[in-house]
Design a protein around this motif. Structure first.
Motif, PDB file in Angstrom:
ATOM      1  N   LEU A   3       2.621  -2.467  -2.604  1.00  7.53           N
ATOM      2  CA  LEU A   3       1.361  -2.020  -3.183  1.00  7.53           C
ATOM      3  C   LEU A   3       0.245  -2.937  -2.730  1.00  7.53           C
ATOM      4  O   LEU A   3       0.444  -4.121  -2.531  1.00  7.53           O
ATOM      5  CB  LEU A   3       1.445  -2.043  -4.703  1.00  7.53           C
ATOM      6  N   CYS A  11      -7.306   2.730  -2.569  1.00  7.99           N
ATOM      7  CA  CYS A  11      -6.512   2.736  -3.787  1.00  7.99           C
ATOM      8  C   CYS A  11      -7.289   3.254  -4.971  1.00  7.99           C
ATOM      9  O   CYS A  11      -7.044   4.321  -5.475  1.00  7.99           O
ATOM     10  CB  CYS A  11      -5.999   1.337  -4.096  1.00  7.99           C
ATOM     11  N   GLN A  24      -3.407   6.834  -8.437  1.00 10.24           N
ATOM     12  CA  GLN A  24      -4.024   5.519  -8.596  1.00 10.24           C
ATOM     13  C   GLN A  24      -3.533   4.849  -9.875  1.00 10.24           C
ATOM     14  O   GLN A  24      -3.228   3.654  -9.884  1.00 10.24           O
ATOM     15  CB  GLN A  24      -5.546   5.648  -8.626  1.00 10.24           C
ATOM     16  N   GLU A  26      -0.690   5.366 -11.423  1.00  8.12           N
ATOM     17  CA  GLU A  26       0.712   4.967 -11.253  1.00  8.12           C
ATOM     18  C   GLU A  26       0.825   3.675 -10.447  1.00  8.12           C
ATOM     19  O   GLU A  26       1.609   2.794 -10.782  1.00  8.12           O
ATOM     20  CB  GLU A  26       1.502   6.087 -10.590  1.00  8.12           C
ATOM     21  N   THR A  27       0.047   3.565  -9.374  1.00 11.99           N
ATOM     22  CA  THR A  27       0.060   2.364  -8.545  1.00 11.99           C
ATOM     23  C   THR A  27      -0.380   1.150  -9.351  1.00 11.99           C
ATOM     24  O   THR A  27       0.276   0.107  -9.336  1.00 11.99           O
ATOM     25  CB  THR A  27      -0.860   2.550  -7.318  1.00 11.99           C
ATOM     26  N   LYS A  30       2.137  -0.153 -12.032  1.00  7.32           N
ATOM     27  CA  LYS A  30       3.224  -0.991 -11.511  1.00  7.32           C
ATOM     28  C   LYS A  30       2.777  -2.447 -11.385  1.00  7.32           C
ATOM     29  O   LYS A  30       3.534  -3.360 -11.697  1.00  7.32           O
ATOM     30  CB  LYS A  30       3.699  -0.458 -10.160  1.00  7.32           C
TER      31      LYS A  30
END
Length: 127
Positions: A3, A11, A24, A26-27, A30
């Motif tokens: 990532l 992003c 975005q 979800e990224t 994390k």
């Protein structure tokens, strides 16, 4: 996939200027999940604040009352989130911060310059 390697514009917009789309969110989730543990926050801080920009795992492990495999697991999660990178030298692994991800997080969470605080935002910050 690591990532945070595709540039900030690829992003996420600043969280306070435009809604995030599903991908975005979800990224980012994390990354924030990786930061959501006190041990990982301390590890990241120890790595980021080290003079010379990197630290040996042998210097990180004694700072915690945890086993070496547990520390390695936490470091792996930070690495998967794109917050740190590592390099093996002989029997030791050295870790360093990936500032592009911390810079991206700062940009996402920063209110644009000159944007006034609303009464709701100001009241939330005061509590």
């Amino acid at each position: 996939m690591v990532l945070g390697q595709d540039g900030a514009e690829g992003c996420c917009p600043a969280l306070l200027t435009a809604p995030l789309d599903e991908g975005q969110a979800e990224t980012l989730a994390k990354v924030f999940k990786a930061l959501g543990d006190p041990v990982r926050l301390r590890l990241l801080s120890m790595i980021a604040s080290r003079a010379g920009g990197e630290v040996c795992v042998c210097d990180l492990t004694p700072a915690f009352d945890l086993s070496q495999p547990t520390i390695s697991h936490h470091l792996k999660l930070l690495k998967q989130a794109g917050l740190i990178d590592s390099e093996r030298r002989g029997t030791w692994v050295y870790y360093r911060l990936l500032p592009q991800m911390t810079d991206r997080l700062a940009a996402i969470l920063t209110r644009p310059a000159g944007q006034p605080l609303t009464e709701t935002t100001a009241a939330g910050a005061a509590s």
